[in-house]
Design an enzyme around this catalytic site. Structure first.
Site, PDB file in Angstrom:
ATOM      1  CB  ALA A 121      -4.951   8.566  -0.061  1.00 41.99           C
ATOM      2  N   PRO A 122      -2.541   6.336  -0.107  1.00 42.39           N
ATOM      3  CG  PRO A 122      -1.405   4.756   1.209  1.00 42.39           C
ATOM      4  CD  PRO A 122      -2.552   4.710   0.059  1.00 42.39           C
ATOM      5  CE  LYS A 125       1.542   2.505  -8.375  1.00 44.54           C
ATOM      6  NZ  LYS A 125       0.904   1.737  -7.308  1.00 44.54           N
ATOM      7  CD  GLU A 142      -7.783   9.376  -2.085  1.00 44.07           C
ATOM      8  OE1 GLU A 142      -7.206   8.731  -2.718  1.00 44.07           O
ATOM      9  OE2 GLU A 142      -9.090   9.013  -1.677  1.00 44.07           O
ATOM     10  CB  CYS A 239      -3.627  -3.606  -6.882  1.00 44.00           C
ATOM     11  SG  CYS A 239      -4.850  -3.189  -5.967  1.00 44.00           S
TER      12      CYS A 239
HETATM   13  C1  LIG Z   1      -5.579   2.168  -5.466  1.00 42.31           C
HETATM   14  S1  LIG Z   1      -5.743   3.632  -4.375  1.00 42.31           S
HETATM   15  C2  LIG Z   1      -4.652   4.532  -4.642  1.00 42.31           C
HETATM   16  C3  LIG Z   1      -3.427   4.112  -4.062  1.00 42.31           C
HETATM   17  C4  LIG Z   1      -2.241   5.181  -4.310  1.00 42.31           C
HETATM   18  N1  LIG Z   1      -2.084   5.753  -5.608  1.00 42.31           N
HETATM   19  C5  LIG Z   1      -0.886   4.749  -3.512  1.00 42.31           C
HETATM   20  O1  LIG Z   1       0.011   4.263  -4.449  1.00 42.31           O
HETATM   21  O2  LIG Z   1      -0.717   4.928  -2.494  1.00 42.31           O
HETATM   22  C6  LIG Z   1      -7.260   4.106  -5.182  1.00 42.31           C
HETATM   23  C7  LIG Z   1      -7.681   5.586  -4.437  1.00 42.31           C
HETATM   24  O3  LIG Z   1      -8.771   6.091  -5.343  1.00 42.31           O
HETATM   25  C8  LIG Z   1      -9.788   6.667  -4.282  1.00 42.31           C
HETATM   26  N2  LIG Z   1     -11.006   6.889  -5.378  1.00 42.31           N
HETATM   27  C9  LIG Z   1     -12.099   6.011  -5.006  1.00 42.31           C
HETATM   28  N3  LIG Z   1     -13.226   6.436  -5.778  1.00 42.31           N
HETATM   29  C10 LIG Z   1     -12.671   7.398  -6.504  1.00 42.31           C
HETATM   30  C11 LIG Z   1     -13.219   8.087  -7.803  1.00 42.31           C
HETATM   31  N4  LIG Z   1     -14.346   7.871  -8.119  1.00 42.31           N
HETATM   32  N5  LIG Z   1     -12.351   9.083  -8.108  1.00 42.31           N
HETATM   33  C12 LIG Z   1     -11.203   9.280  -7.929  1.00 42.31           C
HETATM   34  N6  LIG Z   1     -10.540   8.579  -6.857  1.00 42.31           N
HETATM   35  C13 LIG Z   1     -11.329   7.607  -6.169  1.00 42.31           C
HETATM   36  C14 LIG Z   1      -9.776   5.937  -3.277  1.00 42.31           C
HETATM   37  O4  LIG Z   1     -10.095   6.672  -2.382  1.00 42.31           O
HETATM   38  C15 LIG Z   1      -8.247   5.281  -3.188  1.00 42.31           C
HETATM   39  O5  LIG Z   1      -7.387   6.292  -2.435  1.00 42.31           O
END
Ligand SMILES: C[S@@+](CC[C@H](N)C(=O)[O-])C[C@H]1O[C@@H](n2cnc3c(N)ncnc32)[C@H](O)[C@@H]1O
Length: 302
Positions: A121-122, A125, A142, A239
């Site tokens: 999310a969102p 990628k 997600e 990031c």
């Molecule tokens: C950097 S964001 C992803 C952005 C997304 N890939 C994009 O390009 O729009 C990281 C995501 O990892 C999720 N996240 C948080 N803790 C996590 C966990 N332990 N395992 C997997 N996902 C997790 C978050 O809710 C968040 O949506």
């Protein structure tokens, strides 16, 4: 001479082994908060010959630019890309150009038969993947329920075909027995690059936040590698700048999990990290392509 800065800023510059000019540029970017650079990625809904309805920059010299990505011109009298009906109708999706840079390594990967975006999310990628090769059998996962709702809306609005939205934890995926030939791990991180976009992010330079994220990233990756078929690729991205969440996490996985290697990405050669003895890539705000990030493509040997 090292520029003046807070303890956290100076600690980061030292850990990154930046020279004085680079350290100065990074600190300036973190303080100015104006390094965002918008990009639009055309969605599967946009016809092959579609061009955005606003002026875009000539990016023909940028060899790593993923397919179907445009960089809107900024300036007086130019409407924001989000103001157009085509945006509301899902013909293009907006993100920071550094997110597009992070996905450039997918140029080394053949169209996958089965792919999993573990932290989706969102949806940026997954959208960039869909722009490169229309996914077959893609899972956008997600864990956060509210963010998963936005992810589902974005996938639907933008017409990403053959996608299933799920909400399993990485350890549940590892236990599921499901296997994929492409895994995307765009990991939760300390988000130090948010500072360069003018977004407050208290504590992001401190060791507590960095260490906590590094531990979580290693856990996610140790689960992700269990979902890989032989020959599979795994694209890791963040990031943030701290090596503990980037090169050191990758080095840990390469050391701990036999049979994986880092893959060279020729179009990113000029971004090669000096902090790793394997192929890993860093984008800084002073490169001019957005707020910055890190990526590393791994491959599981046959
Ligand atoms: C950097 S964001 C992803 C952005 C997304 N890939 C994009 O390009 O729009 C990281 C995501 O990892 C999720 N996240 C948080 N803790 C996590 C966990 N332990 N395992 C997997 N996902 C997790 C978050 O809710 C968040 O949506």
């Amino acid at each position: 001479m090292m520029p003046d800065g807070s303890h956290g800023e100076l600690r980061l510059c030292q850990r990154l082994a930046l020279d004085d000019a680079e350290a100065r540029a990074l600190l300036e970017a973190m303080r100015a908060g104006s390094s965002s650079r918008s990009a639009v990625v055309l969605t599967p809904k946009a016809p092959p010959d579609y061009v955005p309805p606003f002026p875009c920059e000539d990016m023909s010299a940028v060899s790593w630019l993923p397919p179907r990505v445009f960089v809107p011109q900024a300036g007086k009298g130019i409407s924001r890309p989000t103001a157009y009906e085509d945006y509301r109708n899902g013909l293009y999706y907006m993100l920071d150009l550094s997110s597009c840079w992070e996905s450039a390594a997918l140029a080394q990967v053949s169209p996958p038969a089965r792919s999993l975006d573990l932290c989706a999310a969102p949806g940026g990628k997954s959208m960039l993947m869909a722009a490169r090769y229309l996914p077959q059998n893609h899972t956008a996962n997600e864990v956060n329920a509210a963010r998963r709702g936005i992810l589902r809306q974005n996938m639907e609005l933008c017409g990403v075909p053959d996608v299933t939205v799920t909400g399993l934890r990485p350890d549940q995926w590892a236990a599921s027995g499901e296997r994929f030939d492409l895994l995307l791990v765009d990991a939760p991180c300390s988000g130090q690059s948010l500072l360069c976009k003018g977004i407050r992010n208290p504590g992001c330079l401190g060791s507590a936040m960095v260490n906590g994220n590094a531990k979580r990233q290693k856990g996610i990756l140790l689960a992700a590698v269990q979902c890989a078929d032989p020959g599979a690729h795994l694209l890791y991205s963040t990031c943030t700048y701290d090596p503990d969440e980037n090169e050191k996490v990758m080095a840990y996985i390469l050391r701990r999990v036999p049979g994986w290697e880092a893959v060279e990405v020729p179009s990113l050669a000029s971004f090669r990290s000096r902090l790793a003895d394997f192929a890993a890539y860093r984008l800084y705000p002073h490169h001019g392509f957005g707020a910055g990030g890190f990526c590393c493509l791994l491959r599981k040997n046959d």
